[in-house]
Design a protein around this motif. Structure first.
Motif, PDB file in Angstrom:
ATOM      1  N   GLN A 170      15.116  31.409  -7.376  1.00 46.04           N
ATOM      2  CA  GLN A 170      14.029  31.693  -6.438  1.00 46.04           C
ATOM      3  C   GLN A 170      14.498  31.610  -4.989  1.00 46.04           C
ATOM      4  O   GLN A 170      14.084  32.399  -4.143  1.00 46.04           O
ATOM      5  CB  GLN A 170      12.877  30.704  -6.662  1.00 46.04           C
ATOM      6  N   ASN A 171      15.337  30.635  -4.717  1.00 42.57           N
ATOM      7  CA  ASN A 171      15.839  30.433  -3.355  1.00 42.57           C
ATOM      8  C   ASN A 171      17.320  30.085  -3.413  1.00 42.57           C
ATOM      9  O   ASN A 171      17.861  29.752  -4.473  1.00 42.57           O
ATOM     10  CB  ASN A 171      15.084  29.283  -2.661  1.00 42.57           C
ATOM     11  N   ASP A 172      17.973  30.164  -2.267  1.00 37.07           N
ATOM     12  CA  ASP A 172      19.365  29.732  -2.183  1.00 37.07           C
ATOM     13  C   ASP A 172      19.444  28.227  -2.395  1.00 37.07           C
ATOM     14  O   ASP A 172      18.500  27.482  -2.100  1.00 37.07           O
ATOM     15  CB  ASP A 172      19.964  30.092  -0.821  1.00 37.07           C
ATOM     16  N   SER A 173      20.594  27.781  -2.912  1.00 36.43           N
ATOM     17  CA  SER A 173      20.864  26.356  -3.127  1.00 36.43           C
ATOM     18  C   SER A 173      19.879  25.720  -4.098  1.00 36.43           C
ATOM     19  O   SER A 173      19.374  24.621  -3.875  1.00 36.43           O
ATOM     20  CB  SER A 173      20.851  25.597  -1.792  1.00 36.43           C
ATOM     21  N   GLU A 174      19.585  26.406  -5.187  1.00 32.80           N
ATOM     22  CA  GLU A 174      18.755  25.836  -6.243  1.00 32.80           C
ATOM     23  C   GLU A 174      19.544  24.746  -6.982  1.00 32.80           C
ATOM     24  O   GLU A 174      20.764  24.840  -7.134  1.00 32.80           O
ATOM     25  CB  GLU A 174      18.364  26.926  -7.253  1.00 32.80           C
ATOM     26  N   LYS A 175      18.848  23.719  -7.464  1.00 33.55           N
ATOM     27  CA  LYS A 175      19.492  22.704  -8.283  1.00 33.55           C
ATOM     28  C   LYS A 175      19.555  23.198  -9.718  1.00 33.55           C
ATOM     29  O   LYS A 175      18.523  23.505 -10.318  1.00 33.55           O
ATOM     30  CB  LYS A 175      18.739  21.385  -8.194  1.00 33.55           C
ATOM     31  N   LEU A 176      20.757  23.262 -10.262  1.00 33.94           N
ATOM     32  CA  LEU A 176      20.969  23.841 -11.584  1.00 33.94           C
ATOM     33  C   LEU A 176      20.162  23.127 -12.664  1.00 33.94           C
ATOM     34  O   LEU A 176      19.487  23.769 -13.474  1.00 33.94           O
ATOM     35  CB  LEU A 176      22.461  23.802 -11.932  1.00 33.94           C
ATOM     36  N   MET A 177      20.211  21.804 -12.701  1.00 36.53           N
ATOM     37  CA  MET A 177      19.526  21.045 -13.737  1.00 36.53           C
ATOM     38  C   MET A 177      18.006  21.208 -13.652  1.00 36.53           C
ATOM     39  O   MET A 177      17.327  21.271 -14.676  1.00 36.53           O
ATOM     40  CB  MET A 177      19.896  19.564 -13.648  1.00 36.53           C
ATOM     41  N   ASP A 178      17.475  21.305 -12.440  1.00 38.05           N
ATOM     42  CA  ASP A 178      16.030  21.493 -12.284  1.00 38.05           C
ATOM     43  C   ASP A 178      15.588  22.834 -12.855  1.00 38.05           C
ATOM     44  O   ASP A 178      14.546  22.926 -13.529  1.00 38.05           O
ATOM     45  CB  ASP A 178      15.645  21.401 -10.802  1.00 38.05           C
ATOM     46  N   VAL A 179      16.362  23.867 -12.605  1.00 36.02           N
ATOM     47  CA  VAL A 179      16.022  25.201 -13.109  1.00 36.02           C
ATOM     48  C   VAL A 179      16.120  25.236 -14.629  1.00 36.02           C
ATOM     49  O   VAL A 179      15.258  25.806 -15.310  1.00 36.02           O
ATOM     50  CB  VAL A 179      16.946  26.266 -12.480  1.00 36.02           C
ATOM     51  N   LEU A 180      17.160  24.612 -15.193  1.00 37.41           N
ATOM     52  CA  LEU A 180      17.322  24.584 -16.648  1.00 37.41           C
ATOM     53  C   LEU A 180      16.183  23.830 -17.319  1.00 37.41           C
ATOM     54  O   LEU A 180      15.616  24.285 -18.322  1.00 37.41           O
ATOM     55  CB  LEU A 180      18.662  23.945 -17.010  1.00 37.41           C
ATOM     56  N   LYS A 181      15.819  22.679 -16.772  1.00 36.25           N
ATOM     57  CA  LYS A 181      14.739  21.874 -17.354  1.00 36.25           C
ATOM     58  C   LYS A 181      13.413  22.613 -17.314  1.00 36.25           C
ATOM     59  O   LYS A 181      12.673  22.644 -18.302  1.00 36.25           O
ATOM     60  CB  LYS A 181      14.629  20.546 -16.617  1.00 36.25           C
ATOM     61  N   SER A 182      13.102  23.213 -16.179  1.00 32.70           N
ATOM     62  CA  SER A 182      11.817  23.906 -16.047  1.00 32.70           C
ATOM     63  C   SER A 182      11.749  25.144 -16.938  1.00 32.70           C
ATOM     64  O   SER A 182      10.704  25.458 -17.512  1.00 32.70           O
ATOM     65  CB  SER A 182      11.585  24.299 -14.590  1.00 32.70           C
ATOM     66  N   SER A 183      12.875  25.837 -17.081  1.00 34.27           N
ATOM     67  CA  SER A 183      12.885  27.052 -17.902  1.00 34.27           C
ATOM     68  C   SER A 183      12.769  26.734 -19.384  1.00 34.27           C
ATOM     69  O   SER A 183      12.177  27.499 -20.153  1.00 34.27           O
ATOM     70  CB  SER A 183      14.159  27.853 -17.641  1.00 34.27           C
ATOM     71  N   ILE A 184      13.308  25.588 -19.815  1.00 36.99           N
ATOM     72  CA  ILE A 184      13.268  25.218 -21.227  1.00 36.99           C
ATOM     73  C   ILE A 184      11.918  24.624 -21.608  1.00 36.99           C
ATOM     74  O   ILE A 184      11.403  24.844 -22.715  1.00 36.99           O
ATOM     75  CB  ILE A 184      14.412  24.228 -21.558  1.00 36.99           C
TER      76      ILE A 184
END
Length: 207
Positions: free
Chosen positions: A136-150
Motif C-alpha cells: 500500500q505504501n513505501d516501507s511496509e513492514k513485511l510481517m505485518d502485511v503477511l499476518k494481515s493477509s493470512i
C-alpha cells in the motif's frame, strides 16, 4: 526505482510475469517433446529464471522493511544455482537436475518429481507477486502485511498460505543444494591436489 514501482503497479508487471511463466513451461516441454534439449538451453533457462526472480526481489527490497530479507533470498538463490550448475559439470553430468546419487530425500524428491518442483517454483514466484500487489505504501513492514493477509480470511489468504508452504520448501532445497554442490567442489579440489602429489618410493637398501 520508485518510478519503476509506480509504472509497474498498473498491472503490466503481473501480466508480463504471467506470460513469462507460461513461456518458461512451454519451452521446456517443447524441448523435451521434440528432443531439442541442449546444454546452452539449460543454462539459458536457468539464467533467465534467476534474472526474473532477481527483479522481483530487488523491487520488494525497496518497498518492504527489512529489505535485507529479500536481498538475502536473492543471494541464496544465485549462489545455490551457480554452485549446482558448476558442480554438475565437474561430475560430467548433462543436467543440473540429475541428483539421483544424492542421499538427501527432499533434494531427490524436488528434482525427481516435475510436478512437485513446478509447484514450489510457482508458489515462490506467486508469493513474491502477491506481496508486490499487497503493498500500500513505501516501507511496509513485511510481517505485518503477511499476518494481515493470512488472517483476513479472503481468497488472497488461501493463496498466500499455499504459496508460503511451497516457498519454504524451495528455500530449504536451495540451502541443501548450495551445501551439496559446495562439498562436491571441495572434494574435486582435494582429489586434484592428491593426484598432483608424487610420493617418493624409498629404494631397498643394498646389502
Amino acid at each position: 526505482m520508485h518510478l519503476l514501482y509506480v509504472f509497474l503497479t498498473n498491472g503490466s508487471f503481473v501480466l508480463f510475469i504471467f506470460i513469462s511463466f507460461v513461456c518458461d513451461g512451454v519451452d521446456g516441454w517443447c524441448a523435451r517433446k521434440f528432443n531439442q534439449v541442449s546444454t546452452f538451453g539449460a543454462v539459458l533457462d536457468m539464467v533467465t529464471d534467476r534474472i526474473s526472480t532477481a527483479c522481483l526481489l530487488v523491487i520488494l527490497s525497496q518497498v518492504y522493511r527489512p529489505g535485507m530479507v529479500f536481498l538475502s533470498l536473492l543471494a541464496l538463490d544465485i549462489a545455490s544455482h551457480w554452485l549446482q550448475m558448476y558442480s554438475t559439470f565437474l561430475l560430467g553430468k548433462v543436467s543440473h537436475k540429475d541428483v539421483k546419487d544424492s542421499t538427501n530425500w527432499l533434494f531427490k524428491a524436488y528434482y525427481g518429481n516435475r510436478m512437485f518442483m513446478a509447484y514450489c517454483c510457482v508458489a515462490c514466484e506467486v508469493l513474491y507477486i502477491t506481496l508486490f500487489l499487497l503493498v500500500q505504501n513505501d516501507s511496509e513492514k513485511l510481517m505485518d502485511v503477511l499476518k494481515s493477509s493470512i488472517t483476513e480470511g479472503s481468497p488472497i489468504s488461501v493463496l498466500v498460505g499455499l504459496s508460503v508452504f511451497g516457498w519454504a520448501i524451495k528455500q530449504l532445497v536451495n540451502v541443501i543444494q548450495m551445501k551439496t554442490a559446495a562439498d562436491i567442489c571441495v572434494l574435486h579440489d582435494i582429489n586434484r591436489k592428491g593426484e598432483a602429489v608424487i610420493i617418493p618410493v624409498p629404494l631397498p637398501h643394498q646389502t
